[in-house]
Design a protein around this motif. Structure first.
Motif, PDB file in Angstrom:
ATOM      1  N   SER A   2      14.143   1.451  -9.289  1.00  0.00           N
ATOM      2  CA  SER A   2      15.354   0.936  -9.925  1.00  0.00           C
ATOM      3  C   SER A   2      16.162   2.056 -10.574  1.00  0.00           C
ATOM      4  N   SER A   3      17.303   1.685 -11.125  1.00  0.00           N
ATOM      5  CA  SER A   3      18.162   2.655 -11.801  1.00  0.00           C
ATOM      6  C   SER A   3      17.537   3.180 -13.084  1.00  0.00           C
ATOM      7  N   ALA A   4      16.552   2.485 -13.616  1.00  0.00           N
ATOM      8  CA  ALA A   4      15.874   2.916 -14.842  1.00  0.00           C
ATOM      9  C   ALA A   4      14.586   3.682 -14.546  1.00  0.00           C
ATOM     10  N   GLY A   5      14.280   3.915 -13.274  1.00  0.00           N
ATOM     11  CA  GLY A   5      13.053   4.615 -12.929  1.00  0.00           C
ATOM     12  C   GLY A   5      11.825   3.754 -13.075  1.00  0.00           C
ATOM     13  N   VAL A   6      11.949   2.475 -12.714  1.00  0.00           N
ATOM     14  CA  VAL A   6      10.860   1.509 -12.854  1.00  0.00           C
ATOM     15  C   VAL A   6      10.472   0.981 -11.477  1.00  0.00           C
ATOM     16  N   VAL A   7       9.161   0.851 -11.248  1.00  0.00           N
ATOM     17  CA  VAL A   7       8.628   0.273 -10.015  1.00  0.00           C
ATOM     18  C   VAL A   7       8.016  -1.074 -10.365  1.00  0.00           C
ATOM     19  N   HIS A   8       8.236  -2.077  -9.529  1.00  0.00           N
ATOM     20  CA  HIS A   8       7.707  -3.423  -9.752  1.00  0.00           C
ATOM     21  C   HIS A   8       6.612  -3.680  -8.725  1.00  0.00           C
ATOM     22  N   ILE A  16       8.289   4.870 -14.594  1.00  0.00           N
ATOM     23  CA  ILE A  16       7.972   6.194 -14.073  1.00  0.00           C
ATOM     24  C   ILE A  16       8.831   7.240 -14.776  1.00  0.00           C
ATOM     25  N   GLY A  17      10.129   7.022 -14.819  1.00  0.00           N
ATOM     26  CA  GLY A  17      11.048   7.938 -15.487  1.00  0.00           C
ATOM     27  C   GLY A  17      12.421   7.856 -14.857  1.00  0.00           C
ATOM     28  N   PHE A  22      16.436   5.502  -8.317  1.00  0.00           N
ATOM     29  CA  PHE A  22      16.906   5.260  -6.955  1.00  0.00           C
ATOM     30  C   PHE A  22      16.162   6.067  -5.884  1.00  0.00           C
ATOM     31  N   GLU A  23      15.108   6.791  -6.250  1.00  0.00           N
ATOM     32  CA  GLU A  23      14.322   7.514  -5.252  1.00  0.00           C
ATOM     33  C   GLU A  23      13.437   6.534  -4.480  1.00  0.00           C
ATOM     34  N   HIS A  24      13.149   6.881  -3.251  1.00  0.00           N
ATOM     35  CA  HIS A  24      12.155   6.135  -2.494  1.00  0.00           C
ATOM     36  C   HIS A  24      10.792   6.691  -2.876  1.00  0.00           C
ATOM     37  N   VAL A  25       9.849   5.806  -3.131  1.00  0.00           N
ATOM     38  CA  VAL A  25       8.509   6.222  -3.535  1.00  0.00           C
ATOM     39  C   VAL A  25       7.472   5.477  -2.704  1.00  0.00           C
ATOM     40  N   LEU A  26       6.270   6.011  -2.714  1.00  0.00           N
ATOM     41  CA  LEU A  26       5.126   5.390  -2.062  1.00  0.00           C
ATOM     42  C   LEU A  26       4.160   4.959  -3.152  1.00  0.00           C
ATOM     43  N   VAL A  27       3.745   3.689  -3.127  1.00  0.00           N
ATOM     44  CA  VAL A  27       2.807   3.161  -4.115  1.00  0.00           C
ATOM     45  C   VAL A  27       1.497   2.858  -3.390  1.00  0.00           C
ATOM     46  N   VAL A  28       0.411   3.463  -3.875  1.00  0.00           N
ATOM     47  CA  VAL A  28      -0.911   3.279  -3.278  1.00  0.00           C
ATOM     48  C   VAL A  28      -1.838   2.720  -4.349  1.00  0.00           C
ATOM     49  N   SER A  29      -2.622   1.700  -3.982  1.00  0.00           N
ATOM     50  CA  SER A  29      -3.548   1.090  -4.928  1.00  0.00           C
ATOM     51  C   SER A  29      -4.934   1.026  -4.304  1.00  0.00           C
ATOM     52  N   ASP A  30      -5.960   1.184  -5.146  1.00  0.00           N
ATOM     53  CA  ASP A  30      -7.328   1.078  -4.639  1.00  0.00           C
ATOM     54  C   ASP A  30      -7.924  -0.303  -4.869  1.00  0.00           C
ATOM     55  N   GLY A  31      -7.097  -1.259  -5.276  1.00  0.00           N
ATOM     56  CA  GLY A  31      -7.552  -2.631  -5.477  1.00  0.00           C
ATOM     57  C   GLY A  31      -6.532  -3.415  -6.274  1.00  0.00           C
ATOM     58  N   ASP A  32      -6.835  -4.695  -6.494  1.00  0.00           N
ATOM     59  CA  ASP A  32      -5.883  -5.538  -7.225  1.00  0.00           C
ATOM     60  C   ASP A  32      -6.481  -6.134  -8.494  1.00  0.00           C
ATOM     61  N   GLN A  33      -7.562  -5.542  -8.990  1.00  0.00           N
ATOM     62  CA  GLN A  33      -8.217  -6.026 -10.205  1.00  0.00           C
ATOM     63  C   GLN A  33      -7.860  -5.132 -11.391  1.00  0.00           C
ATOM     64  N   THR A  41       3.839   8.156  -5.669  1.00  0.00           N
ATOM     65  CA  THR A  41       4.198   9.491  -5.208  1.00  0.00           C
ATOM     66  C   THR A  41       5.605   9.480  -4.631  1.00  0.00           C
ATOM     67  N   ASP A  42       6.223  10.659  -4.584  1.00  0.00           N
ATOM     68  CA  ASP A  42       7.485  10.754  -3.857  1.00  0.00           C
ATOM     69  C   ASP A  42       7.139  10.890  -2.375  1.00  0.00           C
ATOM     70  N   LEU A  43       8.133  10.948  -1.517  1.00  0.00           N
ATOM     71  CA  LEU A  43       7.877  10.961  -0.077  1.00  0.00           C
ATOM     72  C   LEU A  43       7.300  12.286   0.405  1.00  0.00           C
ATOM     73  N   GLU A  44       7.344  13.329  -0.433  1.00  0.00           N
ATOM     74  CA  GLU A  44       6.720  14.602  -0.081  1.00  0.00           C
ATOM     75  C   GLU A  44       5.254  14.652  -0.511  1.00  0.00           C
ATOM     76  N   GLY A  45       4.791  13.639  -1.235  1.00  0.00           N
ATOM     77  CA  GLY A  45       3.396  13.560  -1.649  1.00  0.00           C
ATOM     78  C   GLY A  45       3.124  13.994  -3.069  1.00  0.00           C
ATOM     79  N   GLU A  46       4.158  14.402  -3.820  1.00  0.00           N
ATOM     80  CA  GLU A  46       3.948  14.789  -5.215  1.00  0.00           C
ATOM     81  C   GLU A  46       3.664  13.548  -6.046  1.00  0.00           C
ATOM     82  N   ILE A  47       2.597  13.576  -6.823  1.00  0.00           N
ATOM     83  CA  ILE A  47       2.222  12.435  -7.652  1.00  0.00           C
ATOM     84  C   ILE A  47       3.167  12.347  -8.841  1.00  0.00           C
ATOM     85  N   LEU A  48       3.840  11.211  -8.960  1.00  0.00           N
ATOM     86  CA  LEU A  48       4.750  10.965 -10.074  1.00  0.00           C
ATOM     87  C   LEU A  48       4.043  10.262 -11.216  1.00  0.00           C
TER      88      LEU A  48
END
Length: 80
Positions: A2-8, A16-17, A22-33, A41-48
């Protein structure tokens, strides 16, 4: 992101910041608990951000920084 640097993800907002607004990001999770890890991460793989999933009922997870604008380039300390 989002414009505020928030991922839902799964009804929870993760701050996030605004510098990543408005950046495209990748969200990876190891579970839903609670306690499982979410990595953003950003699309280059840097952990945000790495966060653990909160307890049920939590709707917002901050980034740990104080509110307001962050200094762009604080430079060297005058005492240096």
């Amino acid at each position: 992101m989002s414009s505020a640097g928030v991922v839902h993800v799964d009804k929870v907002f993760y701050k996030i910041g605004v510098v990543h607004a408005f950046e495209h990001v990748l969200v990876v999770s190891d579970g839903d608990q609670p306690g499982d890890t979410i990595t953003v991460t950003d699309l280059e793989g840097e952990i945000l951000a790495e966060r653990t999933r909160p307890t049920p009922g939590t709707r917002y997870v901050g980034n740990g920084r104080p509110r307001g604008r962050q200094p762009k380039n604080p430079g060297a300390s005058p005492k240096s």
